[in-house]
Design a protein around this motif. Sequence first.
Motif, PDB file in Angstrom:
ATOM      1  N   ARG A 199      -7.913  -4.887 -10.673  1.00 31.90           N
ATOM      2  CA  ARG A 199      -6.695  -5.070  -9.882  1.00 31.90           C
ATOM      3  C   ARG A 199      -6.529  -3.956  -8.851  1.00 31.90           C
ATOM      4  O   ARG A 199      -6.042  -4.204  -7.738  1.00 31.90           O
ATOM      5  CB  ARG A 199      -5.476  -5.132 -10.801  1.00 31.90           C
ATOM      6  N   LEU A 200      -6.937  -2.747  -9.208  1.00 30.00           N
ATOM      7  CA  LEU A 200      -6.809  -1.606  -8.295  1.00 30.00           C
ATOM      8  C   LEU A 200      -7.971  -1.496  -7.317  1.00 30.00           C
ATOM      9  O   LEU A 200      -7.955  -0.646  -6.420  1.00 30.00           O
ATOM     10  CB  LEU A 200      -6.714  -0.314  -9.110  1.00 30.00           C
ATOM     11  N   ASN A 201      -8.991  -2.351  -7.531  1.00 33.87           N
ATOM     12  CA  ASN A 201     -10.201  -2.301  -6.708  1.00 33.87           C
ATOM     13  C   ASN A 201     -10.880  -0.934  -6.828  1.00 33.87           C
ATOM     14  O   ASN A 201     -11.351  -0.370  -5.848  1.00 33.87           O
ATOM     15  CB  ASN A 201      -9.885  -2.617  -5.244  1.00 33.87           C
TER      16      ASN A 201
ATOM     17  N   GLU B 116      -9.122 -17.263  -6.999  1.00 30.64           N
ATOM     18  CA  GLU B 116     -10.015 -17.184  -5.840  1.00 30.64           C
ATOM     19  C   GLU B 116      -9.247 -17.444  -4.549  1.00 30.64           C
ATOM     20  O   GLU B 116      -9.443 -16.756  -3.546  1.00 30.64           O
ATOM     21  CB  GLU B 116     -11.136 -18.211  -6.000  1.00 30.64           C
ATOM     22  N   TRP B 117      -8.355 -18.426  -4.568  1.00 26.99           N
ATOM     23  CA  TRP B 117      -7.569 -18.750  -3.376  1.00 26.99           C
ATOM     24  C   TRP B 117      -6.681 -17.585  -2.956  1.00 26.99           C
ATOM     25  O   TRP B 117      -6.551 -17.281  -1.767  1.00 26.99           O
ATOM     26  CB  TRP B 117      -6.703 -19.974  -3.648  1.00 26.99           C
ATOM     27  N   LEU B 118      -6.057 -16.925  -3.939  1.00 26.84           N
ATOM     28  CA  LEU B 118      -5.163 -15.811  -3.630  1.00 26.84           C
ATOM     29  C   LEU B 118      -5.938 -14.601  -3.105  1.00 26.84           C
ATOM     30  O   LEU B 118      -5.546 -13.973  -2.117  1.00 26.84           O
ATOM     31  CB  LEU B 118      -4.362 -15.424  -4.870  1.00 26.84           C
ATOM     32  N   VAL B 119      -7.037 -14.277  -3.761  1.00 31.20           N
ATOM     33  CA  VAL B 119      -7.827 -13.107  -3.360  1.00 31.20           C
ATOM     34  C   VAL B 119      -8.434 -13.307  -1.971  1.00 31.20           C
ATOM     35  O   VAL B 119      -8.459 -12.391  -1.141  1.00 31.20           O
ATOM     36  CB  VAL B 119      -8.930 -12.812  -4.397  1.00 31.20           C
ATOM     37  N   SER B 120      -8.893 -14.523  -1.679  1.00 32.77           N
ATOM     38  CA  SER B 120      -9.512 -14.804  -0.384  1.00 32.77           C
ATOM     39  C   SER B 120      -8.505 -14.955   0.738  1.00 32.77           C
ATOM     40  O   SER B 120      -8.872 -14.940   1.918  1.00 32.77           O
ATOM     41  CB  SER B 120     -10.355 -16.080  -0.473  1.00 32.77           C
TER      42      SER B 120
ATOM     43  N   TYR C 254       0.515 -13.498  -6.754  1.00 32.23           N
ATOM     44  CA  TYR C 254       0.080 -13.104  -5.418  1.00 32.23           C
ATOM     45  C   TYR C 254      -0.949 -11.983  -5.520  1.00 32.23           C
ATOM     46  O   TYR C 254      -1.067 -11.317  -6.555  1.00 32.23           O
ATOM     47  CB  TYR C 254       1.268 -12.663  -4.557  1.00 32.23           C
ATOM     48  N   TYR C 255      -1.670 -11.789  -4.433  1.00 32.39           N
ATOM     49  CA  TYR C 255      -2.674 -10.728  -4.373  1.00 32.39           C
ATOM     50  C   TYR C 255      -2.219  -9.693  -3.356  1.00 32.39           C
ATOM     51  O   TYR C 255      -1.711 -10.039  -2.280  1.00 32.39           O
ATOM     52  CB  TYR C 255      -4.031 -11.297  -3.971  1.00 32.39           C
ATOM     53  N   ASN C 256      -2.397  -8.419  -3.692  1.00 34.12           N
ATOM     54  CA  ASN C 256      -1.940  -7.345  -2.813  1.00 34.12           C
ATOM     55  C   ASN C 256      -2.934  -7.088  -1.680  1.00 34.12           C
ATOM     56  O   ASN C 256      -3.761  -6.175  -1.740  1.00 34.12           O
ATOM     57  CB  ASN C 256      -1.711  -6.058  -3.608  1.00 34.12           C
ATOM     58  N   HIS C 257      -2.869  -7.928  -0.649  1.00 36.14           N
ATOM     59  CA  HIS C 257      -3.676  -7.693   0.545  1.00 36.14           C
ATOM     60  C   HIS C 257      -3.108  -6.502   1.319  1.00 36.14           C
ATOM     61  O   HIS C 257      -1.922  -6.196   1.251  1.00 36.14           O
ATOM     62  CB  HIS C 257      -3.663  -8.926   1.438  1.00 36.14           C
ATOM     63  N   ASN C 258      -3.964  -5.858   2.087  1.00 37.94           N
ATOM     64  CA  ASN C 258      -3.535  -4.675   2.832  1.00 37.94           C
ATOM     65  C   ASN C 258      -2.903  -5.009   4.179  1.00 37.94           C
ATOM     66  O   ASN C 258      -2.283  -4.158   4.808  1.00 37.94           O
ATOM     67  CB  ASN C 258      -4.732  -3.736   3.072  1.00 37.94           C
TER      68      ASN C 258
ATOM     69  N   GLU D 121       4.671  -6.392   4.868  1.00 34.88           N
ATOM     70  CA  GLU D 121       6.098  -6.644   4.855  1.00 34.88           C
ATOM     71  C   GLU D 121       6.425  -8.142   4.858  1.00 34.88           C
ATOM     72  O   GLU D 121       7.363  -8.591   4.188  1.00 34.88           O
ATOM     73  CB  GLU D 121       6.784  -5.943   6.036  1.00 34.88           C
ATOM     74  N   ALA D 122       5.621  -8.926   5.574  1.00 35.59           N
ATOM     75  CA  ALA D 122       5.848 -10.376   5.593  1.00 35.59           C
ATOM     76  C   ALA D 122       5.561 -10.990   4.230  1.00 35.59           C
ATOM     77  O   ALA D 122       6.332 -11.820   3.734  1.00 35.59           O
ATOM     78  CB  ALA D 122       4.971 -11.023   6.660  1.00 35.59           C
ATOM     79  N   ARG D 123       4.463 -10.580   3.633  1.00 34.08           N
ATOM     80  CA  ARG D 123       4.110 -11.117   2.318  1.00 34.08           C
ATOM     81  C   ARG D 123       5.160 -10.745   1.274  1.00 34.08           C
ATOM     82  O   ARG D 123       5.571 -11.582   0.465  1.00 34.08           O
ATOM     83  CB  ARG D 123       2.737 -10.596   1.888  1.00 34.08           C
ATOM     84  N   ALA D 124       5.605  -9.490   1.293  1.00 37.19           N
ATOM     85  CA  ALA D 124       6.599  -9.043   0.324  1.00 37.19           C
ATOM     86  C   ALA D 124       7.911  -9.805   0.501  1.00 37.19           C
ATOM     87  O   ALA D 124       8.569 -10.175  -0.485  1.00 37.19           O
ATOM     88  CB  ALA D 124       6.842  -7.547   0.457  1.00 37.19           C
TER      89      ALA D 124
END
Length: 299
Positions: A25-27, A136-140, A275-279, A283-286
Amino acid sequence: MVDLGLIKVFLVIYDTNNISHAAERLNLSQPSVTYNLNRLRRVLNDPLFVRDKFGVKPTKLAQTLHPSFSKAMGDIQEAILSAKTFDPASSTRVFRLGLSDLGEICLLPSLISYLSQYAPSIKIEVEEINSAKVEEWLVSGFIDVAVFNSSYTVMPKVESRNLFEENYVCIAAKTHPRLKALTDLTLDRYLEEQHVAIKSSTGHIEVEQKLKALNVKRSVALKVPHFSVLEQIISHSSYLVTLPSRAAQVYARSGNINIFKLPFDVTPFNVSVNYYNHNDDLEARAWFYQLIQQIFAKL
Protein backbone atom coordinates in the motif's frame (compact mmCIF):
# COMPACT_ATOMS: atom_id res chain seq x y z
CA MET A 1 9.90 15.41 17.05
CA VAL A 2 8.61 12.29 15.29
CA ASP A 3 8.98 12.04 11.52
CA LEU A 4 5.52 12.19 9.91
CA GLY A 5 6.59 9.42 7.55
CA LEU A 6 6.90 7.09 10.53
CA ILE A 7 3.37 7.96 11.63
CA LYS A 8 2.08 7.12 8.16
CA VAL A 9 3.85 3.73 8.26
CA PHE A 10 2.34 3.10 11.70
CA LEU A 11 -1.20 3.90 10.49
CA VAL A 12 -0.99 1.68 7.41
CA ILE A 13 0.36 -1.27 9.43
CA TYR A 14 -2.44 -0.70 11.95
CA ASP A 15 -5.06 -0.74 9.17
CA THR A 16 -3.69 -3.82 7.37
CA ASN A 17 -2.37 -5.85 10.33
CA ASN A 18 0.27 -7.10 7.92
CA ILE A 19 3.78 -5.82 7.14
CA SER A 20 3.74 -7.11 3.55
CA HIS A 21 0.34 -5.58 2.78
CA ALA A 22 1.46 -2.31 4.36
CA ALA A 23 4.54 -2.30 2.13
CA GLU A 24 2.39 -2.79 -0.97
CA ARG A 25 0.00 0.00 0.00
CA LEU A 26 2.89 2.37 0.76
CA ASN A 27 4.73 1.35 -2.42
CA LEU A 28 7.79 0.51 -0.33
CA SER A 29 9.84 -2.63 0.12
CA GLN A 30 9.09 -4.76 3.15
CA PRO A 31 12.57 -4.12 4.66
CA SER A 32 11.93 -0.35 4.34
CA VAL A 33 8.66 -0.65 6.23
CA THR A 34 10.31 -2.77 8.92
CA TYR A 35 13.19 -0.26 9.17
CA ASN A 36 10.80 2.67 9.68
CA LEU A 37 8.73 0.70 12.17
CA ASN A 38 11.88 -0.08 14.16
CA ARG A 39 12.77 3.65 14.19
CA LEU A 40 9.38 4.46 15.70
CA ARG A 41 9.73 1.58 18.17
CA ARG A 42 12.98 3.10 19.43
CA VAL A 43 11.40 6.55 19.79
CA LEU A 44 8.41 5.21 21.73
CA ASN A 45 10.25 2.39 23.53
CA ASP A 46 7.54 -0.11 22.65
CA PRO A 47 7.27 -2.91 20.05
CA LEU A 48 3.94 -1.37 18.82
CA PHE A 49 3.07 -4.52 16.84
CA VAL A 50 3.63 -8.18 17.70
CA ARG A 51 3.30 -11.18 15.44
CA ASP A 52 0.27 -13.45 15.46
CA LYS A 53 -0.92 -16.20 13.12
CA PHE A 54 -2.67 -13.71 10.81
CA GLY A 55 0.13 -11.12 10.58
CA VAL A 56 0.68 -8.57 13.34
CA LYS A 57 -1.51 -7.10 16.05
CA PRO A 58 -1.10 -3.76 17.88
CA THR A 59 0.14 -3.50 21.44
CA LYS A 60 -1.84 -1.61 24.07
CA LEU A 61 0.29 1.49 23.47
CA ALA A 62 -0.34 1.29 19.73
CA GLN A 63 -4.09 1.04 20.36
CA THR A 64 -3.88 4.09 22.61
CA LEU A 65 -1.88 6.13 20.11
CA HIS A 66 -3.88 5.20 17.00
CA PRO A 67 -6.82 7.64 17.41
CA SER A 68 -4.48 10.60 18.01
CA PHE A 69 -2.14 9.66 15.17
CA SER A 70 -5.04 9.10 12.79
CA LYS A 71 -6.64 12.45 13.64
CA ALA A 72 -3.34 14.30 13.35
CA MET A 73 -2.63 12.83 9.92
CA GLY A 74 -6.18 13.59 8.80
CA ASP A 75 -5.84 17.19 9.97
CA ILE A 76 -2.60 17.58 8.03
CA GLN A 77 -4.13 16.14 4.87
CA GLU A 78 -7.16 18.38 5.25
CA ALA A 79 -4.95 21.45 5.65
CA ILE A 80 -3.01 20.55 2.52
CA LEU A 81 -6.19 19.96 0.54
CA SER A 82 -7.73 23.23 1.69
CA ALA A 83 -4.74 25.08 0.24
CA LYS A 84 -5.26 23.58 -3.21
CA THR A 85 -7.20 25.22 -6.01
CA PHE A 86 -9.79 22.60 -6.96
CA ASP A 87 -13.17 24.32 -7.29
CA PRO A 88 -16.11 21.94 -7.77
CA ALA A 89 -18.40 24.77 -8.83
CA SER A 90 -16.32 25.49 -11.93
CA SER A 91 -14.51 22.20 -12.55
CA THR A 92 -15.18 20.22 -15.75
CA ARG A 93 -13.44 17.09 -14.49
CA VAL A 94 -14.76 13.64 -15.39
CA PHE A 95 -14.95 11.16 -12.49
CA ARG A 96 -15.19 7.45 -13.26
CA LEU A 97 -17.19 5.63 -10.63
CA GLY A 98 -17.34 1.85 -10.18
CA LEU A 99 -20.70 0.92 -8.71
CA SER A 100 -22.52 -2.20 -7.67
CA ASP A 101 -26.20 -2.42 -8.43
CA LEU A 102 -26.96 -1.24 -4.89
CA GLY A 103 -24.79 1.82 -5.49
CA GLU A 104 -26.56 2.58 -8.76
CA ILE A 105 -29.95 2.46 -7.09
CA CYS A 106 -29.11 4.27 -3.85
CA LEU A 107 -26.22 6.62 -4.66
CA LEU A 108 -26.67 7.86 -8.23
CA PRO A 109 -29.92 9.83 -7.83
CA SER A 110 -28.58 11.75 -4.81
CA LEU A 111 -25.15 12.22 -6.39
CA ILE A 112 -26.56 13.65 -9.61
CA SER A 113 -28.92 15.89 -7.67
CA TYR A 114 -26.01 17.32 -5.65
CA LEU A 115 -23.78 17.81 -8.69
CA SER A 116 -26.55 19.52 -10.64
CA GLN A 117 -26.81 22.11 -7.91
CA TYR A 118 -23.25 22.58 -6.71
CA ALA A 119 -20.93 21.24 -9.43
CA PRO A 120 -22.90 21.47 -12.68
CA SER A 121 -19.97 21.01 -15.07
CA ILE A 122 -18.55 17.87 -13.44
CA LYS A 123 -19.29 14.70 -15.40
CA ILE A 124 -19.75 11.14 -14.11
CA GLU A 125 -19.04 7.90 -15.96
CA VAL A 126 -20.30 4.72 -14.27
CA GLU A 127 -18.63 1.36 -14.68
CA GLU A 128 -20.38 -1.80 -13.51
CA ILE A 129 -18.34 -3.44 -10.77
CA ASN A 130 -16.43 -6.63 -11.45
CA SER A 131 -15.08 -7.65 -8.05
CA ALA A 132 -12.21 -9.64 -9.60
CA LYS A 133 -10.91 -6.59 -11.48
CA VAL A 134 -11.70 -3.67 -9.21
CA GLU A 135 -8.27 -3.37 -7.54
CA GLU A 136 -6.57 -3.35 -10.94
CA TRP A 137 -9.03 -0.71 -12.18
CA LEU A 138 -8.37 1.55 -9.18
CA VAL A 139 -4.58 1.22 -9.27
CA SER A 140 -4.43 1.83 -13.04
CA GLY A 141 -6.74 4.85 -12.80
CA PHE A 142 -9.42 3.26 -14.98
CA ILE A 143 -11.87 4.25 -12.22
CA ASP A 144 -11.46 6.83 -9.44
CA VAL A 145 -13.70 5.26 -6.81
CA ALA A 146 -15.47 1.92 -6.32
CA VAL A 147 -18.53 1.46 -4.09
CA PHE A 148 -19.57 -2.15 -3.51
CA ASN A 149 -19.63 -5.12 -1.15
CA SER A 150 -15.91 -5.83 -0.84
CA SER A 151 -16.24 -8.37 1.98
CA TYR A 152 -14.82 -11.17 -0.17
CA THR A 153 -12.38 -9.09 -2.20
CA VAL A 154 -8.76 -8.76 -1.00
CA MET A 155 -7.26 -5.47 -2.18
CA PRO A 156 -4.02 -4.73 -0.28
CA LYS A 157 -3.09 -1.79 -2.53
CA VAL A 158 -6.37 0.04 -2.09
CA GLU A 159 -7.77 2.28 0.64
CA SER A 160 -11.18 1.15 1.90
CA ARG A 161 -13.71 2.83 4.19
CA ASN A 162 -16.92 1.16 5.36
CA LEU A 163 -20.04 3.16 4.55
CA PHE A 164 -22.79 1.07 6.15
CA GLU A 165 -23.87 -2.45 7.07
CA GLU A 166 -26.48 -4.04 4.81
CA ASN A 167 -28.66 -7.13 4.97
CA TYR A 168 -30.78 -9.12 2.54
CA VAL A 169 -34.58 -9.30 2.25
CA CYS A 170 -36.97 -10.84 -0.26
CA ILE A 171 -39.42 -8.92 -2.49
CA ALA A 172 -42.41 -10.00 -4.54
CA ALA A 173 -45.25 -8.30 -6.39
CA LYS A 174 -48.20 -7.31 -4.20
CA THR A 175 -50.37 -9.22 -6.69
CA HIS A 176 -48.33 -12.43 -6.32
CA PRO A 177 -50.98 -15.20 -6.36
CA ARG A 178 -49.48 -17.25 -3.51
CA LEU A 179 -47.87 -14.52 -1.38
CA LYS A 180 -50.23 -11.54 -1.49
CA ALA A 181 -52.05 -12.63 1.67
CA LEU A 182 -48.88 -13.54 3.60
CA THR A 183 -46.94 -11.47 6.11
CA ASP A 184 -44.21 -14.08 6.72
CA LEU A 185 -42.31 -16.24 4.26
CA THR A 186 -41.48 -19.85 5.20
CA LEU A 187 -38.44 -21.66 3.86
CA ASP A 188 -40.64 -24.20 2.09
CA ARG A 189 -42.60 -21.46 0.32
CA TYR A 190 -39.39 -19.63 -0.55
CA LEU A 191 -37.95 -22.76 -2.18
CA GLU A 192 -41.18 -23.61 -4.01
CA GLU A 193 -41.21 -20.26 -5.85
CA GLN A 194 -39.13 -19.24 -8.84
CA HIS A 195 -36.39 -16.67 -8.36
CA VAL A 196 -34.36 -14.00 -10.06
CA ALA A 197 -30.64 -14.24 -9.18
CA ILE A 198 -27.73 -11.86 -9.62
CA LYS A 199 -24.44 -12.88 -11.20
CA SER A 200 -21.76 -13.57 -8.61
CA SER A 201 -19.22 -11.25 -10.28
CA THR A 202 -21.01 -8.30 -8.63
CA GLY A 203 -20.08 -9.63 -5.17
CA HIS A 204 -23.52 -10.92 -4.17
CA ILE A 205 -22.72 -14.45 -3.04
CA GLU A 206 -23.96 -14.57 0.56
CA VAL A 207 -27.42 -15.95 -0.21
CA GLU A 208 -26.16 -18.82 -2.37
CA GLN A 209 -23.56 -19.66 0.26
CA LYS A 210 -26.23 -19.85 2.96
CA LEU A 211 -28.55 -22.03 0.85
CA LYS A 212 -25.64 -24.35 0.11
CA ALA A 213 -24.87 -24.57 3.83
CA LEU A 214 -28.51 -25.51 4.45
CA ASN A 215 -28.20 -28.17 1.73
CA VAL A 216 -31.13 -26.71 -0.22
CA LYS A 217 -31.41 -25.16 -3.65
CA ARG A 218 -33.78 -22.56 -5.07
CA SER A 219 -35.16 -22.56 -8.61
CA VAL A 220 -33.60 -19.69 -10.58
CA ALA A 221 -35.72 -18.75 -13.59
CA LEU A 222 -33.79 -15.59 -14.53
CA LYS A 223 -30.20 -14.50 -13.92
CA VAL A 224 -29.34 -10.82 -14.47
CA PRO A 225 -26.15 -8.77 -14.09
CA HIS A 226 -27.57 -6.35 -11.52
CA PHE A 227 -30.63 -5.43 -9.47
CA SER A 228 -31.41 -2.14 -11.18
CA VAL A 229 -33.36 -3.86 -13.99
CA LEU A 230 -35.79 -5.65 -11.68
CA GLU A 231 -38.66 -3.35 -10.73
CA GLN A 232 -40.81 -3.93 -13.83
CA ILE A 233 -39.93 -7.63 -13.91
CA ILE A 234 -41.09 -8.19 -10.34
CA SER A 235 -44.20 -6.03 -10.62
CA HIS A 236 -45.46 -8.07 -13.57
CA SER A 237 -44.40 -11.61 -12.63
CA SER A 238 -44.53 -14.14 -9.80
CA TYR A 239 -40.75 -14.25 -9.37
CA LEU A 240 -39.05 -13.58 -6.04
CA VAL A 241 -35.88 -11.54 -5.65
CA THR A 242 -33.51 -11.65 -2.69
CA LEU A 243 -31.64 -8.36 -2.54
CA PRO A 244 -30.16 -5.75 -0.17
CA SER A 245 -32.74 -3.99 1.99
CA ARG A 246 -31.94 -0.47 0.76
CA ALA A 247 -32.60 -1.48 -2.83
CA ALA A 248 -35.84 -3.17 -1.72
CA GLN A 249 -36.98 0.03 -0.01
CA VAL A 250 -36.41 1.99 -3.23
CA TYR A 251 -38.51 -0.48 -5.22
CA ALA A 252 -41.23 -0.51 -2.56
CA ARG A 253 -41.86 3.22 -3.13
CA SER A 254 -43.81 2.29 -6.26
CA GLY A 255 -46.49 0.70 -4.08
CA ASN A 256 -46.39 -2.51 -6.13
CA ILE A 257 -43.88 -4.47 -4.05
CA ASN A 258 -44.08 -6.41 -0.78
CA ILE A 259 -40.95 -6.91 1.32
CA PHE A 260 -40.46 -10.12 3.32
CA LYS A 261 -37.92 -11.07 5.94
CA LEU A 262 -35.86 -14.02 4.74
CA PRO A 263 -36.78 -17.39 6.32
CA PHE A 264 -33.09 -18.02 7.06
CA ASP A 265 -30.27 -15.96 8.50
CA VAL A 266 -27.72 -14.39 6.15
CA THR A 267 -24.68 -12.63 7.57
CA PRO A 268 -24.90 -8.85 6.99
CA PHE A 269 -22.25 -7.33 4.73
CA ASN A 270 -20.45 -4.00 4.60
CA VAL A 271 -20.70 -1.65 1.65
CA SER A 272 -17.44 0.28 1.32
CA VAL A 273 -15.94 3.13 -0.67
CA ASN A 274 -12.58 2.10 -2.18
CA TYR A 275 -9.90 4.21 -3.83
CA TYR A 276 -6.21 4.28 -4.66
CA ASN A 277 -3.93 7.08 -3.49
CA HIS A 278 -2.67 8.43 -6.81
CA ASN A 279 -0.20 11.30 -6.63
CA ASP A 280 -1.98 13.45 -9.21
CA ASP A 281 -5.13 15.52 -8.80
CA LEU A 282 -5.19 14.83 -5.08
CA GLU A 283 -7.63 17.56 -4.09
CA ALA A 284 -10.21 16.60 -6.73
CA ARG A 285 -10.05 12.92 -5.84
CA ALA A 286 -10.31 13.63 -2.11
CA TRP A 287 -13.33 15.88 -2.70
CA PHE A 288 -15.06 13.09 -4.63
CA TYR A 289 -14.31 10.42 -2.01
CA GLN A 290 -15.65 12.64 0.74
CA LEU A 291 -18.76 13.61 -1.23
CA ILE A 292 -19.71 9.96 -1.69
CA GLN A 293 -19.25 9.26 2.01
CA GLN A 294 -21.38 12.30 2.91
CA ILE A 295 -24.19 11.25 0.57
CA PHE A 296 -24.32 7.69 1.91
CA ALA A 297 -24.30 9.01 5.49
CA LYS A 298 -27.62 10.75 4.76
CA LEU A 299 -29.32 7.79 3.03
